[in-house]
Every structure is written in C-alpha cells, then in structure tokens.
Motif scaffolding. Structure first.
Motif, PDB file in Angstrom:
ATOM      1  N   SER A 472     109.421 -15.727  75.985  1.00 25.39           N
ATOM      2  CA  SER A 472     109.259 -16.446  77.371  1.00 25.39           C
ATOM      3  C   SER A 472     109.403 -15.318  78.344  1.00 25.39           C
ATOM      4  CB  SER A 472     110.857 -17.146  77.383  1.00 25.39           C
ATOM      5  OG  SER A 472     110.856 -18.225  76.422  1.00 25.39           O
ATOM      6  N   THR A 478     111.941  -9.645  82.904  1.00 23.42           N
ATOM      7  CA  THR A 478     112.094  -9.211  81.623  1.00 23.42           C
ATOM      8  C   THR A 478     111.537 -10.473  80.462  1.00 23.42           C
ATOM      9  OG1 THR A 478     114.268 -10.770  81.734  1.00 23.42           O
ATOM     10  CG2 THR A 478     114.211  -8.014  82.189  1.00 23.42           C
ATOM     11  N   VAL A 479     111.523 -10.219  79.330  1.00 26.24           N
ATOM     12  CA  VAL A 479     110.567 -11.181  78.482  1.00 26.24           C
ATOM     13  C   VAL A 479     111.611 -11.346  77.123  1.00 26.24           C
ATOM     14  CG1 VAL A 479     108.836 -11.432  76.835  1.00 26.24           C
ATOM     15  CG2 VAL A 479     108.390 -10.401  78.967  1.00 26.24           C
ATOM     16  N   SER A 480     112.046 -12.488  76.867  1.00 26.29           N
ATOM     17  CA  SER A 480     112.879 -12.946  75.763  1.00 26.29           C
ATOM     18  C   SER A 480     112.011 -13.414  74.662  1.00 26.29           C
ATOM     19  CB  SER A 480     113.860 -14.000  76.124  1.00 26.29           C
ATOM     20  OG  SER A 480     114.819 -13.633  76.980  1.00 26.29           O
ATOM     21  N   VAL A 510     111.631  -5.973  77.193  1.00 25.18           N
ATOM     22  CA  VAL A 510     111.381  -7.056  76.072  1.00 25.18           C
ATOM     23  C   VAL A 510     112.851  -7.157  75.380  1.00 25.18           C
ATOM     24  CG1 VAL A 510     110.217  -7.689  73.922  1.00 25.18           C
ATOM     25  CG2 VAL A 510     109.178  -6.871  75.765  1.00 25.18           C
TER      26      VAL A 510
END
Lengths: 757, 757
Positions: A472, A478-480, A510
């Motif tokens: 996401s 940032t990316v989860s 990430v």
C-alpha cells in the motif's frame, strides 16, 4: 566480495546495496517476538512423553494417575485425534502423508524410534506437566530395532511398518519391506560408456544422520475456540503448510485454521515439518484453553530434524584426455521412521556440475528406527556430492590433471542435459570455476607438513513455487509491504529492495511485514532458496502494479489519457508536458483526496528458476597426535545470480559452509546398539563454533538468471553442498588417506592414519 | 421486520439472510481480545493527571516527587512531545488539527476543561502510577470559565484561545473570539417566501452535551521500539487515522507506525478521536518499554466523547394547504474546548426530509470550557432534527393536518434540491412515511390519560470514503477475507455476505479477518454508516476479481480462451461444452498445482452514497406525580436500501432509537457553576437500560440504492436522528406542553407542567 564479471553493470540503485535489515534492531535488542514469548490468558503448558525404546509395540497406556495430579487439565494420546479415514489423509498438498504425520506426532500402536512421542499432558504450569509425564504408565513389548540403511534393506530385517510395500517404478511390491521406494534415472548408455573409459573408479561412502542445529527449539501455542477456529502461534518455515495440514488432519475447513508465524531462530528446512501443533490442538480442544508446547534441546535432537544417514556406491569413468563419460550410482538414504528421505534430490543433483552424457542412478528410500528425517538445506545433495566430488577428485589425480582444471573442462553449462531430462538454462558454473582457478586462495602456496588443500563443486536446483504479496502506498510516500514468508535469512530486506528498485524509491521507504495466514494470500514454504527469487518476483510485479495505478491517478488529475503518463525513476510525469510531474511522495499525498487507495498486488508461481552452483576451497591441517582437523583457510565461490543484498548472500554462503564443515568433521547421530541416541545435547552433538572455524571468505560470481526480472537465483542452499567433499579432499592431501565415511572425527582420523581405535 | 416493497424481489441467496456473525462466539465466550487484555513483556502501566479546574493557566508543573516514587519510570507533560512546528500540524488528513489534538491530550499552557489531561506517569503497576499522580504538583492560575454556547458567543466573554479568530465565509476575523467559525447556507429566497406563508412559527431550542456511552473505556498500549517504529494496540474506529495522526505528531514516516485495532466495545463515533496514543508514545519513548493506558469511567466522561450542547432558533412557514415553503435557522453548537463541533452537518441535514424551496441557515461553531466534542452517531443531526421536527409538528397541528400526512405531502424525494446544492438520487423517504402511515402502530388507538403519540422524521447523508480489502481462495474452496475496518455492528458478516453472494458460495465459506494497518491497504474510519456500503462494495469488486481469475485458470486447464469460460452461481464452466465444469471448491483444489495463488483485490472510493431516512413513532405516558416519562411503544421505520443482514440492521435501528430516547429524556452533562462536571459516572449520568425501554420495533422499508452493486445504503446513524423530537412530540400530546429544552427529565416535566422546581 562481489566479483565484477564482464557482464555485470551497475544498473541498479537499490539492488546490490547493503542496507540494514528491517528486523535487525528488534532482533539484537531482544524485542522480536518468538514462539516461546507467547503468553495468553488462561494458557496451559504442555509436555510430551517420549519413548525410551527404539522399536516396540505399545500394549497399553494408563494415563489415570497423571490425569489425577492437581493442575493437570488433560492427558492425550493418538486415540484422541478426531477420526479421519486414512485414505483422506494420504492424499493432498505436497508430499506430506498425514497418516504418517499423525503417527509421528503421537505414536499409534508402535514406537519407531527413541524419542517418539507417546502421550501429552496439559497443565497449569510447565513443571506440573513435566511431573505428570512420570505418572503415565506405558506398557511396551520390545522389538528388535534396525538402525543402518544397509541392514534395513536386507531380507529378514526387522520390519517397521507391516503395511509398507516398496514403490518401484510406479508399482507397489507385494511383501513388507523397509524400502519405501526405489527410484531409477538413466541418461545415455552408461554400460557402453564405461567400456570406452580409460580410467574407472568405484567407491563406497557412508554418512551419518546429522541435525540442522537451529538454535531455537520447536514451539507451538494452540487455541481451539468454541466455534472450531484454531489459532496457532509457532516457529515455522511454512505457515500455510501447517494451516493446510492441520485442517485436513482435524477435518476442519482451511479458513478455520490461522497460523501466526512468529520470528524464527533458524530452520534450515527443519521447521517445515509439523510436530507440535496437532498435539497442542487436541490438548486445547480437550481443555478449552490455549496450550503452549516448547521442546527442549533433547527433544529437538531425538525427535525432530535430522537428515539422512546414507550408503552410496558410485562408479565413474573418464577418458585419458580428461573427459568424464560415464557414471553408475546406487544411493540408499535413511528416511528414519517414516518414508520420505531426500534420496530423489540426492540422485538428481549429484552430477549437476558436470557435462556427463551417460549415467545410471538408482535411489532407495529406506525406513530405519531413527527419527523421521526432515528437509535440511539442499536436502540430499551434500551426501551425494560428497561421493561424486570424492570420486571426481580421485579421477583427476589418476589422470594427473589439476582438480579444478578437471572440473572446468567437464563443467556443465547452458544446454547441458541434466539427469532429470531437461537442459540447463544459462548458468554460472564455468565462470565460477574460472574465478576459483584465478583466485588468490587457489594460487597461494600451502606449506608445512600435514596440510592439504581440497576443492569440490556443488549443485542445487532452487525452487519457484507460489508467492503472494501486496503493498500500500501511504500518504507520505512510504510503502507498507505485506508478505507471507517467514524471514529467516534477511528476506524482508531482499523483497523490499526489489519493490523499492521497481518503484525508484529508497529501500527505507518500504516497510515489510510478515503476517499470518489469515492476512495475506497463499505463500509456499520459506525454503528451496525460493523467497528472494519468487517473492522478490512478486514484489517486482506488485511494484509494476503500483506504477500503473500511480500513472492512472496522475492521468486522472491532469485529465490526460493513461498512455500520456509515464513512470521514470520514481517520478510520474506527462510525456508531452514537462511541467506536469509528481514525485512518488507528492502523488502519494494526493491519493486519498482523488480516489481509491493505491495498493499493488501480485501472486506468482514462477517456473524459470535459475540453478545454483558453489565451489569451495579448503586448506586444512591434521594434527597427527590428536587426529583433529583444523580448517586453516576456506573460500566459498558461488553464483547467486544478481546478489540483491550482497551481505546476506555472503552470510548464507558462510553459514552453509560452516554447517557443511561440521557435517564433514564432527557431527553425527551416535546410536547405541539398542537404538538409543547417545548424544542428544549440544555438548555431545558437536557443531562447529566460531572458535573452530576460520573466517569463511565468500566470493560472489554473478551470472544473472535471465528467467527473473532482476536476475535472481536462489542462494541459501547450495553452499552446504560442497564442504563435505572439500574437506575430505583436503584431508586426503594432508594425510594420504581418502576418508569415505563421515564424520572425519579425531577418532576416525587416528584409526585410519595410525590404526588406533 | 423487512417490509416487502413492490420493487423488492428475492433475487439473492446470501444477502437478506441472518447467519451467525463470525465474531459472535468469541465475544459471548469472552475469548475476544480487547485493548485492556493486552499484556506484554516488560510492559509499564500509565496514568494521567487531570485538571480539577475548568479554565486556568498552568504556572508550573513539578514532577520531581512523582518521579522519585519507587516503581515510577517516567513522568511526562506536553513539553515532552517532539518539537514539530504548528504549521506542519495544522495541515493534513481530514479535518484534524493536530496542534489542538496535542494540546488536548496533554495541556500546554492552559487547562480548558475539568478533566483536561495535564501530565502522565508510567510505572511498574497501575497502582503505583495512580499513586504517583498525587505527587505531581501543579500550580494553576484560575480563570473564569464559560460553559454555555450563548454566553461564549457574547462580547466580553472569557476567551479560551487568545489566537482563535472567527473563520467566516472563508475569511478570518480580527479579534479573539470563542466563535471558531460561522457557516451560511442559502436555498431560494427565504425572506420572500416567508411573506407568502400563511402560517409562520419561530421557536428556540436548547440541548445539553451528551455522551456516546460506549461500554468499553478508551485504551492504548504503545511500544516505541529502538528503531523508532511504534506499535499501538487499542480500541479505535479508525486505525489508519490514528496511524497517520501519530506519524505527523511525532514526525515519523507513516510506515513506522503500526496500529493494531483490537475488538471494540462500542464507539458510536467517539472512538475516532485520539486521546491516549500520543501520551503512551512519549512514555514508551522515555522508558524504552511498552506502556499501557486504560481510562476509567470518570475519565471517559470528563475528557472524551460528548457531542455538543446547542442553541437553535428556527422559523418555518407553510401555506394553508400544508406546503412548507420557507425556513430560517440559526444553530450554535458547543465544540467544547477546541473547534470542531458538528454544526455543519446539523445545518445540512436539518431540512433533509422536506422538499422546501427557500431556506437560510446559519451555523456557529463555538468553544466553551467543556471537553472537546467527538463524533456521535449522525453527528449534529439529532440536535437540528429536534428543532425542525418540533416546529414541523406544531405547523401541522396549527394547519389541522395529521402530522405524518403533513410530512408525507412535504417529503423530499428523488430530484429534491438539498441545502448543500445537490439533488437527491432515488431515496426511500416517501415509501417509508407511507409504510408508517399504514402501520399497525400508527393506526392503533392510544387510550388513557397522560398519554400521547409522537412522530418525527430524520435524515443522514451516509458516507463513502476509501476501503481496501483482499481475499484468498484456499485449497478446500473456503475463502480468507482480509479487511481493515474495526467491526462494530456486525460488518465482518455484512462484508463477507456480499463477497459470498458475488462468488455464489455460502457465507460460511468466507472467513473475514480484521487486521492491523501494516497488513491491509488503506481504509477510512469505521463510521459514517459507510462500511457495509463501501467495504461491501470492495467485497463485490474483490469477488468479481476472483471470478475473473478463476475463469482464466479454468480456461488454462481446459486450453480454452478466457472468453469461452463463464462463472455462473459458483460454477466455472465452458460456454460451449457442458462436460467441462468445476464447482468453486473443485477448481480451488487445483489452484496450487496449476499456477499462482488466486487472490482477489479491491480498493474503492465510491461516490454514489445513498441517503438514509428514518421515521419513528412513540407512545408515551407521563406520570403527573413524578414527572417520569414512560415509553409505552416505539416503532422505528427506516430505509436501509438493501438490508444485507436484516438482524444487524434491526439492531442498529433499535440501538439508535435507544440512545436517542436517552438523549431526549435523561442524559445530560451536568455542570456546576465553576465548570466542574457533577455527574461523571454511570450512576449519575443516566442512560436508559432495558428496564426503561419497551421492545423497539424495527421496520425496514427497502429502497435499494441504485448507486451500489447490491443496493446498500448506510444504516447505523440515521436511527438516532428522530427520537429527540419523536419523544418531545409525544410528550406534548400527553401533557400539552412543548418541551424545547432537553432532556425532558422528571425535574423539568414537573416544572413545566406544575411549576414545581
């Protein structure tokens, strides 16, 4: 050390760097949560009673005294499993025979090895549970055990399973046997080829059962809820396998079982098999409370893990100009108490490093009264490589050819036909051997008495299998990242790096999280050196999905067609209007005000696995007085394909080499004649420590896998393949004795070199 | 009861049934895990010191004695927050001003209400933490409080925020004021229309602050790790909001914050605001250990939750033939200590049930020395509906028209222009009023003295917003559904049912799981009656995704084109070959042997929300001796669109009605003149219990929302809108007195009917 090959270019920004692993701080500060850290309200503690005998009928189990002990809430035996017909359990996912699994986790009518689980207790404390075990009264009728693979294959041997028939070339035999299956492989015409060989050598080899030696014992906490939903917190390499096996064993819908993979303290293949969850499940069902089970080290050694002991006879032939032309092998692997040794992989990998046109290989999977074997790093391959690389070494010697040069001129390469029928795609075998030949280590003088240098090659298939993940985009760019694979060797980092590379953002943007089986799509085991390959591929696909969604969103914001927008180096921009562009973070900040959340998804099952090769060089010195072999210098060469995180590749190479050295020199399951295991502790089962080993030099010779978006091959398994023969060949050069029975322990060195017993 | 409308057809297999909720057994057996159940190794317990004053400067806080108490590990105040500039915190996600949030969770230079948090302690036990609070020495300089919205708006009133300027029509005022903003809405020409009205009525109304009354107090356990990653376990309606607010407040990347939403014991909007996590975070940061904070009931009432007290002046005009033609309203809502009352929604929903062409509405958001208000079920709407439905009732009476008939002939319908400018899509208002008119309740005689029957209508927008979810197909044909919305009212079931319907499989084959913010894509709050609508829509999209993937896999197995395969009623079949078909479970069993795992994904932000209407009928009896109002019979009508799980729709209708009846009759924040709250316990703050209420009959009149794949509208909020006026109108019919100030408590009834004080 990454060796720069001519093909290698610095084309990546994130891949090939060495960022700190996301789980690093938690692990070094003790905050990471392992299975043994689980504590639940009302939780009970379990303990397991184990057989003191290697082979016996169970006549009667009287649990009444144990059940009466204050604090004991339940005592269970195999009879407490829900009735599920055997035919329903024999089918199914992977090769796991659940009838055998059920008999292994709690013995049914027979105990088949020293340490075989017989009954289990749940009590209000671990101490009471252990105390209650002594009150369980088991009446055994002793049977003669069979402990060696050759003995077990003989007619008239004690039979472990009255219903076991040899599965031979697809047909079942008609008399009871300890040989569970016979495999046969043929390539070319070996008999004819031996006739044309100038030099033929035939030798016999034996190895003993050895354990993976993961530092964290097996554990499982199981909560069986009123509505028949199970939650299992545990240390496992295959949360989804546990889920599916438990569902079938207990006849529950798959989605009734949730497996929460905790952090793992080592696995090496040995944390794929299921031992504790079924026992915890029936204890929890009986008590209505969560039940926690944690093995001690003795239980780990007696009843989990090891890989096969073996007997191999191998004949190989070469022409006088140094061309390997024929091989004939017979491999018999101990499966332990239930069928399932890795003899198939042993057969198929044995000749992998060589372009050899004619071979006949027979494999035998044999049950003996020892623990059921489990996967162990490149399962089956180190054993057969030990035989093959010893014979190859002897052939080179007889032909007067440098052992590495001999390996180079016979090396398998792209197009070489493999024993299993297919031909190799582009592989790095030749480049790697050349790098070893040119290396400082191989060209350094080795002076002094009782010293020798050995080399050996090794091959492993690597695996692909299923991986699923999603990611996401958060409002700050940032990316989860959500994954389903237990992180053993730094795969949170290696997967996140591939996503970051694809998105053109820093790896630190990430955040990878490993979640439970309810919270992500299906993922096959963390094993087969497949995670950085297959889950990394999924991360690439997921990143491409996000790129498409980000471009589409930008197009909507700018009122452009999707084709008018492109994604370049983490910037989303209009193709024809330089003023229109967003950085990844800028567009991320506008997602929730302009539409649906942006989530990338991927689910893959890649087939284009790149095979792995490793070549090791060892210098040893043998102490003539004590028989102790000291490793003076050790270098491991390997083709990892593209090394995503070079430090973790090096770590795998060093770890595999260390385990292989232990296997070569010291480790063995030592059985008394009555079948009791004599060395079930880390004091008596001798694994190498840092004091026993030199620094293992790791040299990566990258030949990217064209079958992967970033050129990844598997990394984790192949480095354990060469050390057994590498050490044996080095010891030969130091002592003049070819050791064909492992381990090359001080006792055996003294016996072979000086006739001392 | 589902009323079958002419449009309704039984076209669904799963939707409209009443399966047991997936979380039901866990909740009734006590196995469900709430925030207060959290226990972590090394965990500390926190406690919060709160202001005894309603309005004061903080001169000094001396924490030294508290810090010296054995067992105390940290004492913090607002000064311990990391420095983040105010301008960075004023921007951002939603309407949350984080400068105010930071001042609310720990007072900065002033305390603004009785119960305002001032300092916090973390200690090895909750008892020590509480003990330590007494050792914190705070020097206050007392200020005059202002407690009533009208007083606060006056010039010369004590000012709460020296820097607050009235935001009026987009411009900021230039002198300090307690009026945070002034809203203005116009439709048609109200002044002119009043000139044409035959009957005009103008009335004033007041309501008091009331609390959501969720049974579970706020809680949060925060672990701030060494690498600046935060994990927060808590009771919340908006895990992603908490995550994003915490990240900004603490200046961390969003993916450094993981929020684990535990089961929730009620929220009603009051568990969207953030109170404890920032405090827990700085305590955990200071101590290096997890810190758990759980409020007691007094803290919940003093410092969280309530919705606004209010003052409303409303004028409405109608023609003598019973046509509503003009409205003029002024609404002033208490925001509590910081701006943010729901006056905007109060203004915009007030006239929703009516087709009224001319209206001018002004709204005022006003700070007072009482707790900052939080969302409460249809925020702002019950208050304004109380005024509107009282005046409408009086107009109907003056015109001699049956009150329901009057509402019917003025009812809003598809195409009616709303105050906020848009026109209504198809809505169920008319059908619902007709159903009420035809109902047994409305036509039943109501005999006896001191009895009366009242009716009122209510409108709520409902919301769409972002939802993301995914679902994996397991090997046995079950489906694991991963969601990100706290399940308050049965949404695990209502979402799973929509997925099951889409897939043509039983609801029981779908296992929904609510996961943390690291484990699923972005999801907006559980609120706005949006989950069954928007997350249900996502479930539909996800199901369609799975159908496509299943058809593609079957096509691959059969070697057909994807277009040659269709998905009908849970069966995947070749269009032109009847012999080729798989049930869902059959194909599921072949997924992992034929390719990648099958996982459906969806991420939505639907705009086509269907508005909700509710009409309530109440029969009451007023005891002339005690002033107590007894509700004899109560029926709630509502258009839920398609009722996915009718039992849970009924539950929402009954719950909303119950809360509204409490608001009408008993609930109020009772303040002493010095601004201290006098009734901060459930003994003194009187919510209705089952003994106070009759069975609430719930009648669903379904008008499917054409803007949703299954016709869903929101359900949870609108039933709290009508009860205030419904009860007041009924009490008028029983007593002849129109109560325009809530609550209609025994004290007030005796005063108004008999002049008793």
């Amino acid at each position: 050390m990454v060796l720069e090959t001519e093909k290698k270019q610095k084309k990546y920004k994130v891949i090939g760097t060495r960022p700190i692993r996301p789980d690093g701080l938690d692990k070094v500060t003790g905050r990471a949560r392992f299975g043994a850290d689980i504590d639940l309200p009302g939780m009970l503690h379990g303990a397991i009673l184990r057989s003191p005998h290697a082979h016996a009928h169970i006549v009667r189990i009287d649990t009444s005294k144990a059940a009466a002990l204050p604090g004991v809430k339940a005592v269970v035996t195999n009879a407490d499993f829900p009735h599920v017909p055997a035919e329903e359990l024999s089918l199914g996912e992977g090769a796991v025979n659940l009838v055998h699994l059920r008999q292994n986790v709690l013995a049914e009518d027979k105990v088949l090895y020293h340490g075989h689980a017989v009954a289990a207790v749940a009590a209000t404390s671990a101490h009471i549970a252990t105390e209650a075990l002594r009150l369980i009264d088991v009446t055994y009728e002793l049977l003669e055990p069979v402990l060696d693979v050759r003995d077990a294959m003989k007619q008239g041997s004690p039979i472990l399973h009255a219903d076991l028939r040899t599965r031979d070339m697809g047909k079942d035999g008609d008399i009871p046997s300890n040989i569970a299956s016979h495999l046969h492989f043929e390539l070319g015409d070996a008999d004819h080829a031996f006739g044309e060989a100038d030099v033929v050598i035939e030798r016999e080899f034996t190895t003993r059962m050895v354990h993976q030696g993961y530092i964290e014992p097996h554990n499982a906490t199981v909560s069986w809820d009123e509505d028949d939903h199970l939650t299992i917190w545990m240390s496992t390499q295959g949360a989804f396998n546990v889920r599916d096996q438990m569902a079938r064993l207990l006849r529950l819908p798959v989605h009734n079982v949730r497996v929460v993979p905790m952090e793992i303290g080592g696995g090496f293949g040995g944390k794929i098999s299921v031992y504790l969850p079924p026992v915890g499940a029936i204890l929890s069902h009986k008590t209505g409370r969560p039940v926690k089970l944690v093995m001690n080290r003795t239980e780990v050694l007696e009843a989990t893990g090891p890989t096969s002991g073996s007997y191999i006879k191998l004949k190989m032939g070469a022409t006088k100009d140094g061309r390997l032309i024929a091989a004939r092998g017979e491999l018999a692997y101990e499966a332990g108490a239930f069928p399932g040794s890795p003899v198939g992989a042993g057969c198929m990998t044995m000749l992998g490093p060589y372009d050899i046109a004619n071979a006949t290989i027979d494999g035998y999977d044999v049950v003996v009264n020892k623990p059921r074997v489990a996967a162990y790093r490149a399962p089956g391959a180190p054993i057969s490589a030990f035989a093959c690389e010893s014979v190859v070494d002897e052939l080179a010697e007889q032909l007067g050819i440098d052992p590495l040069q001999f390996r180079l001129q016979n090396a398998s390469k792209e197009g070489t036909r493999q024993l299993r029928g297919t031909t190799f795609p582009p592989i790095g075998n030749v480049a790697m051997i050349k790098a070893a030949l040119a290396s400082d280590h191989y060209n350094a003088p080795l002076e002094g008495p009782n010293r020798g240098r050995g080399v050996a090659n090794g091959f492993w298939f690597n695996a692909g299998m299923q991986s699923s993940l999603n990611a996401s985009v958060n409002g700050d760019g940032t990316v989860s990242l959500i994954e389903g694979n237990t992180d053993i060797g730094g795969t949170r980092a290696s997967i996140a790096m591939q996503l970051a590379e694809t998105l053109g953002i820093p790896m630190e943007a990430v955040r990878p999280t490993v979640v439970d089986t309810d919270s992500v799509g299906y993922n096959a085991v963390t094993g087969g050196s497949r995670i950085t390959f297959a889950s990394g591929w999924a991360a690439y696909e997921c990143g491409m999905d996000i790129r498409r969604l980000m471009c589409a969103r930008a197009a909507a914001i700018w009122d452009l067609g999707e084709d008018d927008v492109e994604y370049v180096d983490g910037v989303i921009r209009a193709r024809k209007d330089a003023a229109k562009k967003f950085t990844f973070a800028e567009l991320a900040g506008r997602i929730n005000s302009t539409g649906a959340p942006i989530i990338g998804n991927a689910s893959v099952s890649p087939q284009t696995v790149g095979g792995a090769f490793a070549l090791h060089i060892a210098d040893v010195e043998v102490d003539p007085e004590t028989g102790k072999v000291q490793v003076l210098r050790y270098t491991a060469f390997q083709d990892p394909g593209t090394a995503i995180h070079p430090a973790y590749v090096e770590g795998q190479m060093q770890g595999g080499a260390s385990q292989g050295i232990g296997w070569a020199l010291n480790e063995e399951y030592y059985y008394n004649a009555d079948g009791t295991l004599a060395n079930a502790s880390f004091l008596d089962y001798r694994m190498p420590t840092t004091l026993d080993l030199p620094m293992i030099d790791a040299v990566m010779v990258e030949t990217p896998n064209p079958g992967h978006p970033y050129g990844v091959r598997g990394v984790g398994e192949v480095p354990i393949v060469p050390p057994l023969a590498t050490i044996a060949n080095a010891v030969y050069r130091a002592t003049g004795v070819r050791f064909r029975d492992l381990p090359i322990s001080p006792r055996r060195v003294l016996k072979e070199t000086q006739g001392l017993e």
